[in-house]
Write a protein that holds these residues in place. Structure first.
Motif, PDB file in Angstrom:
ATOM      1  N   GLY A 267       0.772  -1.257  -0.131  1.00  0.00           N
ATOM      2  CA  GLY A 267      -0.014  -0.054   0.073  1.00  0.00           C
ATOM      3  C   GLY A 267       0.844   1.603   0.176  1.00  0.00           C
ATOM      4  N   LEU A 268       1.659   1.196   0.533  1.00  0.00           N
ATOM      5  CA  LEU A 268       2.782   2.523   0.560  1.00  0.00           C
ATOM      6  C   LEU A 268       3.411   2.686  -0.371  1.00  0.00           C
ATOM      7  N   LEU A 271       1.893   6.181  -2.365  1.00  0.00           N
ATOM      8  CA  LEU A 271       1.253   6.592  -2.165  1.00  0.00           C
ATOM      9  C   LEU A 271       2.108   7.463  -1.479  1.00  0.00           C
ATOM     10  N   ARG A 302       8.362   4.742   1.753  1.00  0.00           N
ATOM     11  CA  ARG A 302       7.532   4.631   1.511  1.00  0.00           C
ATOM     12  C   ARG A 302       8.031   3.100   0.674  1.00  0.00           C
ATOM     13  N   ARG A 450      -4.749   5.554  -6.648  1.00  0.00           N
ATOM     14  CA  ARG A 450      -4.388   5.194  -5.947  1.00  0.00           C
ATOM     15  C   ARG A 450      -4.624   4.725  -4.617  1.00  0.00           C
ATOM     16  N   ARG A 451      -5.812   6.080  -4.461  1.00  0.00           N
ATOM     17  CA  ARG A 451      -6.475   6.433  -3.047  1.00  0.00           C
ATOM     18  C   ARG A 451      -7.250   4.482  -3.204  1.00  0.00           C
ATOM     19  N   TYR A 454      -4.481   1.992  -1.959  1.00  0.00           N
ATOM     20  CA  TYR A 454      -4.098   2.315  -1.037  1.00  0.00           C
ATOM     21  C   TYR A 454      -5.009   1.769   0.778  1.00  0.00           C
ATOM     22  N   GLU A 458      -3.919  -1.239   3.242  1.00  0.00           N
ATOM     23  CA  GLU A 458      -3.398  -0.880   4.346  1.00  0.00           C
ATOM     24  C   GLU A 458      -5.163  -1.039   4.930  1.00  0.00           C
ATOM     25  N   PRO A 642      -5.436  11.231  -3.168  1.00  0.00           N
ATOM     26  CA  PRO A 642      -4.913  10.031  -2.347  1.00  0.00           C
ATOM     27  C   PRO A 642      -4.338  10.586  -0.688  1.00  0.00           C
TER      28      PRO A 642
END
Length: 667
Positions: A267-268, A271, A302, A450-451, A454, A458, A642
């Motif tokens: 997940g990182l 970000l 990250r 991306r959001r 993640y 996560e 994100p």
């Protein structure tokens, strides 16, 4: 020239793009593809089923599994698909020899620890996909000729067949580990007429064609030996025995254990900010675990795709082939793993289409700002030292993978899977609404993706607001964030940054981080070193060893763990007291791939000081294990945007009172 090379074109003969899908999906929902895949993979491995006997004579030397797997490491010999001229066949390094200088540089061997880690492995998986597909095409035609009632089923399935992946970050892995199709020695396939047949499983192991190569050498793991020189086939988590075997229980336990923290770390990767002034620096950190461009350890934390990939190698291999770069590709699982790595790359480059290695990274400010070229320690048994690396042209070649015109693939050509990119004839099944075969419609679509990614990987960040009341968060506007970004009050993300000497133990090993409370000991995560031993003829490795190369990993602490520590504190905590409370409950261990503990450390300044006579050597202990925290900002007018990490702060070293040697090797 045509007779000296085998071009890597993927499944060009199908004339279309089809998805790589998971191996479980292929087995359950695409039985014709699965049958063709199993029989064709077995065929290039030299295991011929009666159904493939009519087509195996057409398998070229360059498409046999022995030749393809040998590209990644041993045996250190010329790949049959990339024949050199007689003048270029001198084995020893000679700066005056064309074999060892541009435009025909030295040998190859995996391209680890550099920005080309991602790009080199893409045509590599395409090569095995192409080899299997060529057999599947001929097999499908034969099946339909011999079974007219099956017309239209097998040929189309072969056309659509692409090399599958196994998703090691799927939610069920923590409970289920590897699926049976990847570990059982037999597998059931569907034949014409709906007949089920049980056959040897080419995904479980590989038996060497033509015997064990003479340069295969045993590797010591201190809890035993990996008998690569005598094992006639690949094993995973083998006991220390010349006969060898796969310990399935140990294998599954290791895979389940490794899945802890993998999802958070993945997940990182999604970000990274989308406004970095130097895109090459972002690509450097994302792509590999060496991070050549890194000047400030507090720049970004990250992690990397290569770092995550190394954990899977060790967890599947144990005291076996997948744990050693020289032998890893001989395990048939290798390519399912790298297909999964390539899938993450495809998602990442779709989300971050503007980030790329370029010709190097920038250092300095103002008039002193200058471009620093990438360098690449290439090769297996010969190399060009500190060769400049560019994404295209003769300094960007990805040896030994050639194009139809005889030139080599370059990194620029590997980028992207959409229809405007250099053709690769594969994509991946849609994930969270993302279709990597199509370009993103714009920045907003990429940010939304991306959001979503993640959030999928996560765990939710839940906090006890009262307990976290004194955790400082710098105002977003003060940190220079764009308008409408607001920091989440009194919340910070905690990560442990680990820097490990690549050749500390003469082989692959892991740093493992645990949380301890009373009698409870909880595994948090690991950082992996995927390294060749000293006796490997890999000259690139020898150069890195001499230079004391460092591998970097990032282990995020679970939100739930931090919250529990904060909430259980007797006093309303500050950031300093929270760091102290967390640190004193942490411990670290250096563990080889066979599970042998080599050295340990206890966290916090109040931990017992390790006596000098029990201390691990400074040559093997981590260069750094430290806590870093970041504030987290959200865009107030867009819940699909994100989150943004900012205000990174470096805190204390976790193990200030030393590392205790557990095994003689650590002294």
């Amino acid at each position: 020239m045509a007779e000296r090379f085998y071009p890597v074109v993927g499944r060009k003969c199908t004339g279309d793009v089809y998805n790589r899908i998971s191996i479980e999906d292929m087995q359950q929902n695409h039985p014709h593809q699965f049958t063709l895949f199993i029989l064709s993979y077995a065929a290039i491995q030299g295991n011929h089923n009666p159904h493939t006997s009519a087509v195996v004579q057409d398998i070229l030397p360059a498409t046999t599994y022995m030749e393809i797997a040998g590209i990644h490491g041993k045996p250190y010999q010329e790949y049959a698909g990339d024949r050199k001229t007689p003048e270029q066949k001198v084995a020893d390094y000679d700066p005056a020899d064309p074999k060892d200088t541009l435009p025909v540089p030295s040998r190859f061997g995996g391209s680890h620890g550099s920005v080309s880690f991602t790009t080199w492995h893409r045509p590599y998986v395409m090569l095995v996909e192409q080899a299997i597909g060529d057999v599947a095409d001929r097999l499908a035609e034969a099946l339909e000729v011999n079974n007219p009632g099956e017309a239209g089923k097998w040929v189309q399935a072969a056309k659509e067949l692409r090399f599958p992946y196994w998703d090691w970050a799927a939610p069920q892995v923590a409970e289920e580990g590897l699926p049976p199709v990847l570990i059982e020695d037999t597998v059931e396939i569907l034949l014409p007429g709906g007949i089920a047949e049980v056959c040897p499983n080419p995904l479980s192991y590989y038996t060497y064609q033509g015997g064990i190569p003479p340069d295969f050498a045993n590797e010591e793991t201190r809890s035993g030996t990996a008998y690569f020189s005598t094992w006639p086939r690949t094993f995973r988590h083998s006991p220390s025995s010349e006969n060898g075997s796969t310990d399935k229980e140990a294998l599954q336990a290791a895979v389940k254990n490794a899945s802890t923290g993998i999802r958070e770390r993945l997940g990182l990767l999604f970000l990274y900010p989308d406004d970095h002034e130097d895109p090459a620096r972002v690509y450097d950190e994302f792509s590999n675990s060496v991070n050549e461009s890194r000047e400030d350890l507090n720049a970004d934390n990250r992690g990397s795709l290569e770092g995550i990939h190394g954990l899977i190698h060790g967890s599947v291999g144990g005291n076996g082939h997948m744990s050693s770069p020289d032998y890893a590709a001989f395990d048939p699982f290798f390519f399912l793993h790298h297909s999964s790595v390539d899938r993450i790359l495809a998602l990442w480059e779709w989300c971050y289409s503007d980030y790329w290695m370029g010709n190097g990274y920038y250092v300095g400010e103002g008039e002193n700002r200058r471009l620093v070229a990438w360098t690449q320690e290439r090769g297996t048994y010969a190399q060009v030292y500190n060769e400049q690396l560019e994404p295209s042209g003769d300094r960007g070649y990805l040896y030994p993978f050639r194009l139809e015109n005889g030139e080599y693939w370059n990194s620029e050509q590997t980028r992207f899977l959409h229809d405007k990119a250099y053709p690769k004839y594969y994509s991946y099944d849609e994930f969270l609404g993302i279709n990597v075969a199509e370009e993103a419609s714009g920045p907003e679509a990429r940010r939304k993706a991306r959001r979503a990614i993640y959030r999928y990987y996560e765990a939710a960040a839940t906090t006890d607001k009262k307990s976290w009341g004194l955790i400082p968060v710098r105002p977003a506007e003060e940190a220079g964030l764009p308008g409408l970004f607001k920091g989440i009050s009194n919340f910070r993300m905690f990560v442990v940054v680990v820097r490990l000497p690549e050749h500390a133990f003469n082989r692959s090993y892991n740093f493992e981080l645990r949380y301890n409370q009373g009698t409870e000991s909880r595994f948090i995560g690991a950082a992996a070193v995927f390294a060749r031993p000293d006796h490997s003829p890999c000259k690139a490795c020898a150069k890195r060893r001499a230079n004391g190369s460092i591998i970097r990993g990032v282990i995020p602490l679970p939100f739930s763990l931090v919250n529990d520590i904060v909430a259980s504190s007797g006093n309303t905590p500050t950031l300093e007291t929270t760091i102290s409370d967390i640190t004193k409950h942490l411990s670290g261990a250096l563990v080889d791939t066979a599970g042998k503990v080599l050295a340990t450390a206890q966290g916090g300044k109040d931990a017992p000081i390790v006596p000098s006579g029990q201390s691990a050597s400074s040559d093997v202990v981590p260069a750094e294990v430290a806590m870093y925290t970041s504030a987290v900002a959200e865009k107030t007018d867009d819940t699909e945007h994100p989150v943004h990490l900012f205000d990174w702060q470096a805190h204390n070293a976790l193990f200030p009172n030393g590392w205790r040697a557990v095994d003689q090797e650590a002294f």
